[in-house]
Design a protein around this motif. Structure first.
Motif, mmCIF file in Angstrom:
data_model
loop_
_atom_site.group_PDB
_atom_site.id
_atom_site.type_symbol
_atom_site.label_atom_id
_atom_site.label_comp_id
_atom_site.label_asym_id
_atom_site.label_seq_id
_atom_site.Cartn_x
_atom_site.Cartn_y
_atom_site.Cartn_z
ATOM 1 N N THR A 620 0.856 -1.189 0.000
ATOM 2 C CA THR A 620 0.000 0.000 0.000
ATOM 3 C C THR A 620 0.885 1.230 0.000
ATOM 4 N N GLN A 631 -3.371 0.158 -3.603
ATOM 5 C CA GLN A 631 -2.824 -1.148 -3.259
ATOM 6 C C GLN A 631 -2.584 -1.956 -4.530
ATOM 7 N N ALA A 675 2.749 -2.203 4.411
ATOM 8 C CA ALA A 675 1.699 -3.224 4.398
ATOM 9 C C ALA A 675 0.327 -2.563 4.437
ATOM 10 N N PRO A 676 -0.690 -3.219 3.891
ATOM 11 C CA PRO A 676 -2.048 -2.673 3.985
ATOM 12 C C PRO A 676 -2.518 -2.644 5.433
ATOM 13 N N GLN A 677 -3.219 -1.580 5.771
ATOM 14 C CA GLN A 677 -3.694 -1.399 7.139
ATOM 15 C C GLN A 677 -4.849 -2.364 7.436
ATOM 16 N N ALA A 678 -4.907 -2.837 8.679
ATOM 17 C CA ALA A 678 -6.011 -3.687 9.113
ATOM 18 C C ALA A 678 -7.300 -2.873 9.167
ATOM 19 N N GLN A 688 0.502 0.322 7.307
ATOM 20 C CA GLN A 688 1.054 -0.078 8.595
ATOM 21 C C GLN A 688 2.390 -0.778 8.360
ATOM 22 N N SER A 738 -5.625 -13.197 7.023
ATOM 23 C CA SER A 738 -5.863 -11.906 6.371
ATOM 24 C C SER A 738 -4.539 -11.314 5.907
ATOM 25 N N SER A 740 -3.671 -8.315 6.002
ATOM 26 C CA SER A 740 -3.282 -7.195 6.855
ATOM 27 C C SER A 740 -2.960 -7.607 8.287
ATOM 28 N N ASN A 741 -2.957 -8.913 8.573
ATOM 29 C CA ASN A 741 -2.775 -9.400 9.946
ATOM 30 C C ASN A 741 -3.797 -8.793 10.905
ATOM 31 N N SER A 742 -4.993 -8.578 10.414
ATOM 32 C CA SER A 742 -6.065 -8.075 11.269
ATOM 33 C C SER A 742 -6.347 -9.066 12.386
ATOM 34 N N ASN A 788 -13.626 -3.858 5.127
ATOM 35 C CA ASN A 788 -13.574 -2.468 5.574
ATOM 36 C C ASN A 788 -14.890 -1.977 6.152
#
Length: 810
Positions: A620, A631, A675-678, A688, A738, A740-742, A788
């Motif tokens: 991202t 992204q 990295a893409p945000q969670a 993030q 995931s 994003s490591n959410s 999201n």
């Protein structure tokens, strides 16, 4: 690192009917063969010509003999970490897909959103949830009868009439070639036999499960031509219910057949011809509501969240209760595919060397359908990518035979592939209200209601390689193996995206039409671009092994591998380079292969450390001078995987066997600052830093336990009869699915227990068993996908299933 030894011989001790008369360990290592078994073919007198029959060889001393490095060796002499699941183990467990087989191999992780979007990892590496693109490759190579399968979806059919499944861990690029930076799964089917034989089975179970499997083999011309026909047909009703349509979902219908001819015009020449066809249909994927969060972690409400959208639409969605196994999609969903192919393997023994040629052509057709919003509302009515994949491969190699101071193999390889992609995205009458609450309804509906966009992509690959590997037998105890492979690869492709349906915007007032067109450009803009790349890479290995005792081998190895660069053929943001650089892998490994107590105990251990540069994943970035983020798939500097593995097998008595395997994997992003945000932290910005965090889809600790027992119970029609039982337990620690490591993508650890108990005649003329999978009805997720809007959808694991199986061999 597979288990072998006395326990292996117990499994391999087959009766005249070809079925084992005693039990063996969970992971059989009689089949523990090969670093590269692609020279195998059957012959009337394979020992005379040095051609392996595709099955296990046992010498006069009872040791398992393999041809891992183009010469006969004991399995425990091969200095590489591998696990082998034998045909006997597959029968005892009832496993018939790779997804089930992973429960037997701790280092192997497979999770699937659908057959095309399947992630296969070994030691935490191979593929990741952020990379699903027809122009990109996986890092775990899949081979069936020595033929490389270019797309992972090709391997997701039923496995039929197998001899073994070998899971080779760590880079295998020297002999197995491109895209094996994490390892390889090498599947070998049973070859035609020179005596007439038949094996068949029928299974019935709950959820309407029924399956028939059978194989027939024998000679056409004595000692010259033999055939083998194999078939499997499986059906199961759905585990899920769609409350909108009232129909079942997550069902399974698969048909697979294979025909083979084995031709041996001369004792030194063997030709194996194989043709296969498979068809699979599933009413899947039906999204299940697994969780919901309406606020960010900061406490701020998520704007236009899932509840806001359904409330505006006047819709009451299903409550979050994933293990009620209910969904509510209103649009069609399916996961249908077909695969067919043909191959020819020629083995010619020249005396001091053996020449092998493998030629193959394969097709794979993938036809999905998806409801893009997972609700009963007509929002995203289509969201799918169909494929028409074609591939051709040719391999030629020359390998030394017999006992030599230096054993060698040299060869060349050619591979061609095209993956034609056909994408479709369509929007229903509820789309504008769902996505664009602040836009006037007239403009939003004109833009999206009935709007449909299609795309085409045509990534094409041409790859040529030359390779060689040699082993210097310095002494009876010391060996040094060196290998090198050079690969030249050309890739090219085109991506187009274009509208095919929707309101004619020229009928609107100019300002309204322009506003509607701007909306369409945000969702599915018109795109057309071509790209190409060329790559040259070197892969290699160096392995030193030393026999510290007659039944104990230690080894150390270094491997260098390369995962192909890719073409990012998708709707890329403006200005993004469609090229994705190759991954480069440096892997270090030490191991022990040992047997104890007159070979009744086998213990194998391995420690590994793998560094990956230019790891391919989603990134991202914020556009300059804007608050907009974009992204796409690209490269990040590095990831690392390190850990230890162990396998233990014990055969205390002839009719009892115990086994255990474990894997500890520490796989982390070493440098991933974009990295893409969670979703739960999107109010902090779209980027993030995940440096130091675990890779997605990788459990830290996994283990399996297995037990087999048998007890004679007397005579039946003057034949011995045996009562037997099998149990296996597999446990995986928590993992995140995931990109994003959410924290909402975190799957809790779980364990699954499977049991089978049966009665059989010891000559295998008949075998009746009852079985249970997931005995404890463990509730677990295969995937979790936080969005999201705050909605988390998931794919739930199979519930408890049970049934009975009748087998016979003639």
């Amino acid at each position: 690192m597979a288990l072998s030894g006395a326990s292996t011989i117990a499994v391999s001790g087959a009766t005249a009917a070809g079925r084992p008369s005693v039990t063996g360990p969970l992971i059989s290592v009689a089949s523990d063969v090969a670093v590269d078994p692609s020279t195998r073919a059957a012959a009337p007198d394979s020992a005379a010509v040095g051609i392996d029959t595709g099955g296990d060889a046992v010498d006069a001393g009872g040791d398992v003999v393999v041809t891992a490095r183009r010469r006969q060796e004991r399995a425990q002499d091969v200095p590489i970490a591998l696990s082998v699941v034998s045909a006997d183990t597959l029968e005892k467990t009832g496993d018939f897909t790779l997804g089930q087989v992973q429960q037997l191999v701790p280092s192997l992780q497979i999770f699937s959103f659908n057959p095309r979007n399947t992630n296969i990892n070994i030691r935490g590496l191979g593929s990741n949830v952020a990379v699903t693109n027809d122009g990109l490759e996986n890092g775990v190579g899949i081979y069936i009868d020595n033929v490389f399968y270019g797309r992972v979806g090709q391997s997701q059919f039923d496995l039929v009439d197998l001899d073994r499944i070998e899971v080779l861990r760590g880079p295998q690029g020297t002999l197995f070639g491109k895209n094996t930076t994490a390892g390889a799964i090498n599947i070998t089917t049973r070859a035609p036999s020179w005596t007439t034989e038949f094996a068949g089975e029928a299974t019935l179970g709950n959820y309407g499960y029924h399956q028939v499997r059978g194989s027939l083999s024998g000679p056409i011309v004595a000692d010259k031509v033999a055939y083998r026909l194999s078939i499997a047909d499986t059906h199961r009703d759905g585990f899920l219910t769609n409350v909108t349509t009232g129909r079942r979902a997550q069902d399974y219908d698969n048909f697979t057949t294979r025909g083979q001819l084995l031709i041996t015009p001369d004792p030194a020449l063997s030709i194996r011809l194989i043709g296969d066809y498979a068809r699979q249909k599933q009413n899947f994927v039906l999204g299940i509501f697994a969780d919901y969060f309406g606020r960010y972690d900061s406490g701020t409400a998520i704007p236009n969240n899932f509840r806001d959208r359904t409330t505006r639409a006047g819709h009451t969605p299903l409550p979050v209760d994933p293990f009620a196994r209910r969904g509510e999609s209103d649009s069609r969903y399916q996961s249908n595919m077909q695969s067919y192919g043909a191959s020819a393997q020629v083995d010619w023994n020249l005396g001091h060397a053996a020449l092998t040629s493998i030629t193959a052509y394969r097709w794979w057709d993938w036809d999905p359908a998806n409801d893009g919003d997972n609700t009963a509302l007509p929002v995203v009515t289509k969201a799918q990518q169909a494929n028409r994949q074609r591939q051709f491969s040719q391999e030629v190699r020359l390998a030394s035979t017999g006992q030599n101071r230096i054993d060698y193999v040299i060869g060349a390889y050619y591979f061609w592939q095209i993956v034609r992609g056909y994408g479709a995205t369509a929007y229903g009458p509820a789309a504008a209200n769902w996505f664009l609450p602040t836009v006037p309804a007239a403009i939003g509906n004109a833009a999206l209601s009935g709007f449909e966009s299609h795309s085409t992509s045509t990534p094409q690959t041409r790859s040529v390689a030359a390779f060689g590997q040699a082993t210097w037998n310095a002494s009876d105890a010391l060996q040094l193996t060196l290998g090198l492979r050079y690969t030249h690869e050309n890739k090219d492709g085109r991506f187009r995206q274009f509208p095919v349906a929707g309101t004619n915007l020229s009928t609107l007032p100019a300002a309204a039409g322009a506003a509607a067109q701007a909306i369409r450009n945000q969702f599915n803009p018109f795109l057309d671009f071509t790209t190409r790349l060329t790559d040259d890479s070197l892969s290699g290995l160096a392995t030193l092994s030393y026999r510290v005792a007659p039944d104990a081998l230690v080894y150390a190895s270094y491997s260098r591998g390369s995962k192909s660069g890719g073409l990012n053929l998708t709707a890329l943001p403006t200005g993004v380079d469609p090229h994705v650089r190759p991954e480069k892998v440096d892997a270090y490994e030490v191991g022990l292969k040992s047997q104890w107590f007159d070979r009744s105990v086998t213990l194998n251990l391995a420690g590994f450390w793998t560094d990956v540069a230019d790891y391919q994943t989603g990134i991202t970035e914020q556009q300059a001078n804007t608050v907009t983020y974009r992204q796409y798939i690209a490269n990040i500097p590095s990831v690392r995987s390190r850990g230890v593995e162990g396998d233990l097998a014990w055969t205390p008595v002839r009719r009892a066997a115990l086994s255990a395997s474990f894997s500890y994997t520490d796989a982390t992003y070493r440098d991933y600052r974009n990295a893409p945000q969670a979703p739960e932290r999107l109010d902090r910005g779209g980027i993030q830093d995940l440096s130091g965090r675990p890779l997605a889809g990788v459990p830290t600790f996994t283990y399996t336990l297995g037990a087999d027992l048998g007890q004679p119970v007397g005579q039946w029609l003057e034949r011995s009869t045996e009562l037997y039982g099998h149990a296996d337990y597999s446990h995986r620690s928590s993992l995140n699915t995931s990109a994003s490591n959410s924290r909402f993508g975190e799957i809790e650890g779980y364990g699954i227990l499977n049991l089978r108990i049966g009665l059989r005649r010891e000559d295998a003329r008949w075998d009746l068993s009852a079985w249970v999978r997931n005995l404890g009805d463990t509730r677990y997720f295969q995937t979790l996908s936080p969005g999201n809007t705050g909605l988390v959808t998931g794919i739930v694991g199979d519930p408890r299933t049970w049934g009975a199986t009748l087998r016979t061999t003639l």
